[in-house]
Design a protein around this motif. Sequence first.
Motif, mmCIF file in Angstrom:
data_model
loop_
_atom_site.group_PDB
_atom_site.id
_atom_site.type_symbol
_atom_site.label_atom_id
_atom_site.label_comp_id
_atom_site.label_asym_id
_atom_site.label_seq_id
_atom_site.Cartn_x
_atom_site.Cartn_y
_atom_site.Cartn_z
ATOM 1 N N SER A 33 91.616 -53.583 35.633
ATOM 2 C CA SER A 33 92.207 -54.474 34.779
ATOM 3 C C SER A 33 91.372 -55.335 33.879
ATOM 4 C CB SER A 33 92.952 -55.731 36.196
ATOM 5 O OG SER A 33 91.631 -56.290 36.506
ATOM 6 N N TYR A 34 91.949 -56.141 33.143
ATOM 7 C CA TYR A 34 90.981 -56.891 32.359
ATOM 8 C C TYR A 34 90.257 -57.846 33.200
ATOM 9 C CZ TYR A 34 92.954 -55.460 27.818
ATOM 10 O OH TYR A 34 93.420 -54.558 26.994
ATOM 11 N N ALA A 35 90.600 -58.285 34.350
ATOM 12 C CA ALA A 35 89.853 -59.034 35.167
ATOM 13 C C ALA A 35 88.656 -58.532 35.825
ATOM 14 C CB ALA A 35 90.594 -59.879 36.234
ATOM 15 N N GLU A 36 88.984 -57.218 36.159
ATOM 16 C CA GLU A 36 87.738 -56.422 36.933
ATOM 17 C C GLU A 36 86.979 -55.983 35.760
ATOM 18 O OE1 GLU A 36 90.087 -53.774 40.368
ATOM 19 O OE2 GLU A 36 90.594 -53.584 38.135
ATOM 20 N N LEU A 37 87.385 -55.891 34.549
ATOM 21 C CA LEU A 37 86.270 -55.378 33.559
ATOM 22 C C LEU A 37 85.512 -56.625 33.060
ATOM 23 C CD1 LEU A 37 85.280 -53.528 31.311
ATOM 24 C CD2 LEU A 37 87.018 -54.279 29.779
ATOM 25 N N ASP A 38 86.108 -57.733 32.958
ATOM 26 C CA ASP A 38 85.351 -58.868 32.544
ATOM 27 C C ASP A 38 84.152 -59.555 33.747
ATOM 28 O OD1 ASP A 38 85.228 -61.189 30.754
ATOM 29 O OD2 ASP A 38 85.867 -62.327 32.316
#
Length: 167
Positions: A33-38
């Motif tokens: 997810s974007y949250a995990e990548l961020d």
Amino acid sequence: MTSSTRNVSGLLTRTASEYPARTAIVFGGDRISYAELDAASNRVANLLTERGIRPGEKVALSCANIPQFTTIYFGILKAGAVVVPLNVLLKAREIAYHLNDSDATAYFAFEGSPELPIGREAWSAFQAADPAAHFFLIGSGASMDGVTTDQIAVAIPSRSASPLAPS
């Protein structure tokens, strides 16, 4: 971590804030997810900052087309550093040239495989390069015979392990 409003990493931060659960990366059966990548790229940025990498310094990256490339790329940008992407097919002599020519102060390299020993070539080049002070191996370190784990930082070993575990 420096302000990321002036480079492409700001797009990741904003997207992660607005759409945290949306898929950013699909790799085989894995979805990141974007949250995990961020969050993972923030850990890379924090690692670089803790190691003394300052905004404007160059950080080299030799990595195949895997999720860790994106994580590290954004992490370098979030630290305010400049990414020096290197072709994974380069040999140690060529990598050393690029590390010296770019004045890279840190270097992330994917471990690779027996058929494509990116990590081994990268480690040889790192030892011969003048300005580079920090070497980070992307992988488990298993293919680096003769190199002790206190000589390298093993970063982002796998999705199932800690997203960033320097030694």
